[in-house]
Each structure stands twice: as C-alpha cells, then as structure tokens.
Write a protein that holds these residues in place. Structure first.
Motif, PDB file in Angstrom:
ATOM      1  N   ASN A 255     -15.532 107.684  64.203  1.00  0.00           N
ATOM      2  CA  ASN A 255     -15.261 107.432  62.789  1.00  0.00           C
ATOM      3  C   ASN A 255     -14.705 108.953  62.356  1.00  0.00           C
ATOM      4  N   ASP A 256     -14.861 110.070  62.976  1.00  0.00           N
ATOM      5  CA  ASP A 256     -13.938 111.278  62.739  1.00  0.00           C
ATOM      6  C   ASP A 256     -12.746 111.137  62.831  1.00  0.00           C
ATOM      7  N   GLU A 257     -12.420 110.503  64.305  1.00  0.00           N
ATOM      8  CA  GLU A 257     -11.033 110.088  64.594  1.00  0.00           C
ATOM      9  C   GLU A 257     -10.374 109.056  63.875  1.00  0.00           C
ATOM     10  N   TRP A 258     -11.129 108.338  63.364  1.00  0.00           N
ATOM     11  CA  TRP A 258     -10.395 107.355  62.184  1.00  0.00           C
ATOM     12  C   TRP A 258     -10.258 108.009  60.967  1.00  0.00           C
ATOM     13  N   SER A 259     -10.886 109.261  60.730  1.00  0.00           N
ATOM     14  CA  SER A 259     -10.529 110.014  59.591  1.00  0.00           C
ATOM     15  C   SER A 259      -9.230 111.010  59.481  1.00  0.00           C
TER      16      SER A 259
END
Length: 443
Positions: A255-259
């Motif tokens: 989710n951090d990468e998707w952000s």
C-alpha cells in the motif's frame, strides 16, 4: 428480551449499511462528539465519536440520547481515559440503552468499557479491541504511587464489570496485552464473557455497495480479525524467519508503494503479481491486472493507501493467506475530485516468489465529499500516541509504531497536509492544510 433483540436484528441490518455515510473524527484528541444515524422510523442510532478525555461529561450523552430518542448507541473511538469511559458506560446503563458495534467502526481500548454499559449488547466479531491500561507521561509519579494507582484502577474496573454483568476475564485479557498492542475479541470470548448478551444473533451482512468510481479501490483491500493484533504489526518491521510478520510487512509495503507517484507504483506492481492471478474471482493474466491499476492511477494520480492498525490477519505455510482493512484518500487536481473510504482486502502471497497469486476485497465505507484525509490522519495520531506515550520507549512495539508513523507522515505531506507550524510548540501542533509556514517532512 427476545422481542427486543428481534428488533436489534433489524438494527444490525440497518447499521451494516451506514458506514458509507460515517466520517471518522478528524482530530484524535478532539472532545467526544455525537453523530445521529437516522434510519427508518424507530431505528435511530447515536454514535459516540472521538477519544475519551478526562474533561468529557457523560451528562451531555444523556441529553443527546433523550433528545434524539435513540434506539441504540454505537462507538467510533480509539479509546482514551478509562475512568471517563467507565462513567459513560454507567450513564448508558442508567439510560437503559442498548449498545451495538460493527467492525467497520472502531471501539478499542477504553471504549470497550463504555460499550459494556449497554443493557443489551451486540458486537460483531473483531469490532471490540482491548489492551493494558497505560498511565499518562504527563503526570509525574514514582513507582510506589504508580503501583497504587494501577491497583485502585484495577479494583474500579473489576467492580464496574461485575455491575455490568461482564466476566472479569475481559480485564485479565486486557492486562496480558501490551499497551502498544490491540487484541480484538473473538466471537467465543464475547459470548462466554457475556459481552454479547443475546445468543445466536447473526453477524450483520454488509450491504453497502461501492459507488461506480470506487470499484478499483478494492484492489488494495482486506478482511479482518487480527491473529497477531495491534499496532506493532502495522509498523512493518518483521522478525527474522517469521512469515506471518513478513506478510504483514508486505501488506504495508504494497500500500505504501501504491501511494507513490504513478510511475513508481506501476513499476512495483509489475513485479509483485504472478503471471496468472485469481483477481476478484476471475483467473486473469498479470497484464489485465496492471491495465486496471494503470487506469485507476490515471483517474487518481495522487493517492494515500494505508493498512488500518490492528486489522491484518495472516496464515502462512509456504504461501500466506492474509487479509485486513485499508483506508484511502485520493485526489485528482485536474478534475477537483477526491475519494476516501475504507475497504477489505485479501491476498494469497507466495513467499518463495514474493508475488501475489490471488486478490479480492470489497469497499466497506466511502466518505462522500471528503476534502481531507481524516482517516489517515487518525492513523497517524494513533501511531504517534503509541510512539510518544508508551512506557516501554525502547521496546520493539514502540519502535515499530514510530517507524510506521514516520512512513505515513510524508505521504500526508505530499498531499499538502502538514503537522504543525515552524517555531510552534509540540503540544500546539495539529494537522492542517499546508501553508507557507507549515513544517514539511522534506525540510
């Protein structure tokens, strides 16, 4: 009693459709507030929102409840002052009120004690979280006074639980969970300890349907009663050789990468999916998944996705089946539109290839017209409370909470939300729309 709970079944069905209309409180330390949930005639709910503070007055609850003529009380609270929460619980009992809690809203820590004030109670599995009471660092006291204070508080809690007809096992479990962690109660615990008063009450079915523009957001989502509950798992620091912890770390990293910016996010997604994926019930190749991600990223070029603390479960044996809850805020400056909410996700993650082989999920709540990332700010505040307020400042759980807080802060900063102003005292700092005098993470 049975007639009353027949009606409560209807209320469970009603409230399961309401999370889409409920926005979490924007400030973690704001005073307790109340939100009215107006369903069909005779099905009115009153939500107690925010952190229980010493200054909060339960007589305001009494006035609000009577004026609204509510049929039940629910909570959206991460906890707070235990003595205050107990006073609210006693007020609820004096009102002869029912309490109802679903997993899509938070009732953790001290909030659990307020919840059991209900004469009739129903909580969905995983909706009530507990942990050990911690003393405020703002009140200096020596070890002898601290021990005495804890003993007095323990006696008060036991007496209160007995008065409410709840097993002291609830307190025993709470004392076994570190103050930086959260343990969510199982269905059996809530039944056996009389936290849920009725028997054979069906779990509510969430009928909230995602809006058409929210459908892609479920591709970053979870399901959730924590196996290793609490904030530490969200913090994303795996123990060597612990596949479950590594799975939790992966959920956070995903989710951090998707952000990140769309190019970086797409590059990560390109490597994280298997060639063939079971994607929301259909077998598709990786290119189909990436195409959907690219379309979504074009629609919402600015994104924050963050796993909700305490929500992740994982079962690992070669492959990890993990699920949890993610909260999001997205923005498109070109169209002026925003999207925010909360969703479930579920992955099958191959620990050998480090790739996702299956993904599914569903939207739990959407915040109509949201202009601020309130859910993510609430996450940051909760992590900050653990980081700064823990008695075990060098403990692994505290350090993980601090690390996770410091990962989430720059994401908020990037969407022009800042914490504090330059030359401002720490106690005065608040989250706000960034201005020229705001503190920035990159400065």
């Amino acid at each position: 009693m049975l007639e009353g709970w027949g009606r409560m079944r209807k209320l469970v069905s009603l409230i399961s459709m309401l999370p889409a209309f409920i926005a979490l409180a924007g400030q973690g330390h704001a005073a307790i507030s109340y939100q009215r949930l107006d369903g069909a005639p005779g099905e009115r709910g009153l939500v107690i929102k925010g952190v229980f503070e010493f200054s909060d007055d339960p007589t305001k609850l009494v006035d609000e409840y009577r004026q609204y003529q509510a049929d039940y009380i629910s909570f959206d609270s991460p906890g707070g002052n235990v003595v205050t929460a107990i006073s609210f619980g006693r007020a609820i009992r004096a009102l002869n009120a029912r309490t109802l809690q679903i997993r899509a809203m938070e009732c953790a820590s001290a909030c659990a004690f307020a919840f059991v004030g209900g004469v009739e109670r129903f909580a969905e599995t995983g909706s009530i979280g507990v942990h050990r009471v911690s003393l405020s660092d703002d009140i200096p006291m020596d070890n002898k006074l601290a021990v005495s204070t804890v003993q007095l508080l323990t006696g008060e809690i036991i007496g209160y639980l007995t008065d409410m007809g709840v097993s002291p096992n609830l307190l025993q479990l709470s004392l076994s969970i570190d103050s930086s962690d959260i343990r969510y109660l199982t269905a059996a615990e809530m039944r056996d300890w009389n936290i849920n008063t009725p028997e054979n009450i069906p779990s509510p079915q969430n009928n909230a349907s995602p809006p058409s523009d929210a459908a892609p957001e479920v591709s970053a989502t979870p399901a959730a009663t924590p196996l290793d509950p609490g904030a530490p798992e969200e913090a994303g620091v795996p123990e060597p050789g612990d596949l479950t912890t590594e799975a939790v770390d992966f959920a956070n990293r995903y989710n951090d990468e998707w952000s990140n910016d769309s190019a970086s996010a797409w590059a990560f997604m390109n490597g994280v999916y298997a060639d063939e994926v079971s994607f929301f019930g259909s077998s598709v190749d990786k290119d189909a998944v990436l195409k959907e991600k690219a379309v979504f990223a074009q629609r919402w070029p600015e994104r924050i996705y963050s796993v909700k603390p305490g929500s992740v479960t994982a079962s690992c044996a070669g492959k990890c089946e993990m699920s949890g809850i993610v909260e999001w805020f997205t923005r498109n400056k070109g169209t002026g539109k925003t999207s925010a909410g909360m969703a479930e996700f579920s992955y099958v993650w191959n620990t050998a290839s480090l790739q996702i082989e299956s993904e599914t999920g569903k939207v739990l709540a959407t915040d109509k017209g949201a202009k601020a990332p309130d859910r993510l700010i609430d996450q940051w505040i909760g992590l900050d409370d653990i980081c700064r307020g823990s008695l075990d400042r060098e403990g692994a759980a505290t350090l993980r909470a601090c690390k996770r807080r410091d990962q989430l802060g720059p994401l908020l900063d990037r969407l022009d939300w800042c914490y504090g102003h330059k030359d401002e005292a720490g106690m005065d700092m608040k989250w706000h729309k960034c201005d020229a005098n705001s503190r920035r993470y990159d400065e």
